[in-house]
Design an enzyme around this catalytic site. Sequence first.
Site, PDB file in Angstrom:
ATOM      1  N   HIS A   4       0.833  -1.200   0.000  1.00  0.00           N
ATOM      2  CA  HIS A   4       0.000   0.000   0.000  1.00  0.00           C
ATOM      3  C   HIS A   4       0.866   1.247   0.000  1.00  0.00           C
ATOM      4  O   HIS A   4       1.989   1.240   0.514  1.00  0.00           O
ATOM      5  CB  HIS A   4      -0.886   0.034   1.256  1.00  0.00           C
ATOM      6  N   GLU A  48      -6.574  -0.094  -5.971  1.00  0.00           N
ATOM      7  CA  GLU A  48      -7.581   0.826  -5.445  1.00  0.00           C
ATOM      8  C   GLU A  48      -7.113   2.258  -5.674  1.00  0.00           C
ATOM      9  O   GLU A  48      -5.921   2.553  -5.610  1.00  0.00           O
ATOM     10  CB  GLU A  48      -7.786   0.620  -3.930  1.00  0.00           C
TER      11      GLU A  48
END
Length: 320
Positions: A38, A106
Site C-alpha cells: 500500500h 484501489e
Amino acid sequence: MPQYGYFLSCEQYRPAELIEQARMAEQAGFEALWISDHYHPWNGEQGQSPFVWSVIGALSEAVSLPVGTAVTCPTVRTHPAVVAQAAATAAVMSPGEFRLGVGTGEALNEHILGDAWPPAHVRLEMLEEAIQVMRRLFSGEEVNHHGAHYTVENARLYTVPDEPVPIDISGFGPAATKLAARVGDGYITMMPEAPMVEQYRKGGGGGKPVSGGTKVCYGTDRDACVRTVHRLWANEQLPGELGQVLPSPKHFEQAQTLVTEDMARGGRVCGDDVDEHVAELRQFADAGFDRVYVSQIGPDLRGFFDLYRTKVLPQLRQAG
C-alpha cells in the site's frame, strides 16, 4: 492439506514490527508469509504504510519462509517494468520461493500522482498487459514494448532468478477470476467460496495454487476485540466498489461511520475460542484453497502466536 501462512499488514505496523512478526510466525509453525503493498493505510487509525520492497528485503535476511505480495498493483502508481525489477530482486534474495501477487488496485493507493482512475474493465486490460511486460522482463531478455497502455524501450533485467517469478492474480468477481485462470500462475481471493475456486480451475487454472486470507482479533476480552476490529478495520465492511474508488483515508473514515460494532462483530473472529479460529481457516480448506493466510489485528501478538502454535495449527493439520 493447505499450507498455512501469516499475513503481514503494512497498513497497521511499522517495518521493525513486521519483521518481528515474521520471526514469531516462523517460530509458531507458519509455513509462508504474505505482505500487503500500500501507499496509504485504509484509515488513520491503522496509521502505517512502509514501502513493501524494503520490508521484503529485510524479511529475506530475517526468516527462511517464502514470501508473496498480497497484492501489488503494477499498473498506475508503479510502471510494470519497475515492479518487475523489484520482484526479480526479491526472488533472488528470498531463501524460499517469492511469488508476486497482483491485482487491479484501489484509487486509495494508485491515483496519488494525479493519474485518472480507470473503470474496472480498463484496469483489467492494463493488468493483463502489465503481466505480459513483466514476464518478458523476467526472462532476462531486452524488451521493447509499445502497447495500448505501456511503453518499454531497451529494458533488460540483469539480476533475475533462475526461474521466472510466479504471478498470482487477485480476483473478487467473475471477470478478474477469468483473467486469473487464463494468464495467472495462481489465484488469490479473500472469500472462501467454492464456486469461485471451481470457476478458476475450470476456466484454465487447473492445479495451480489458490490462495486466500483472513484477519482475526485474538484476545481474552471478546468485546474489546470487537472494538479493536471496528476501530482499525471497519473499512472491510463497506459495500460494493467503495473500496476500489474512494481516494483517501479520510474518505474511508467518513464512509466507515456507516459500519456498526455489531457489523464488525459478525465480520471477524474475535476472542480466544480455539474452535472459532480453527473454523475460520478451515472454511478455506473446505472450499478447495491450497494456501491460507491469517493476520492478527489486535495488540496481543504473543498470545495469538502461542494459540496458533499450540492449538490452532495442530488441529488444522490433524484434520487435514
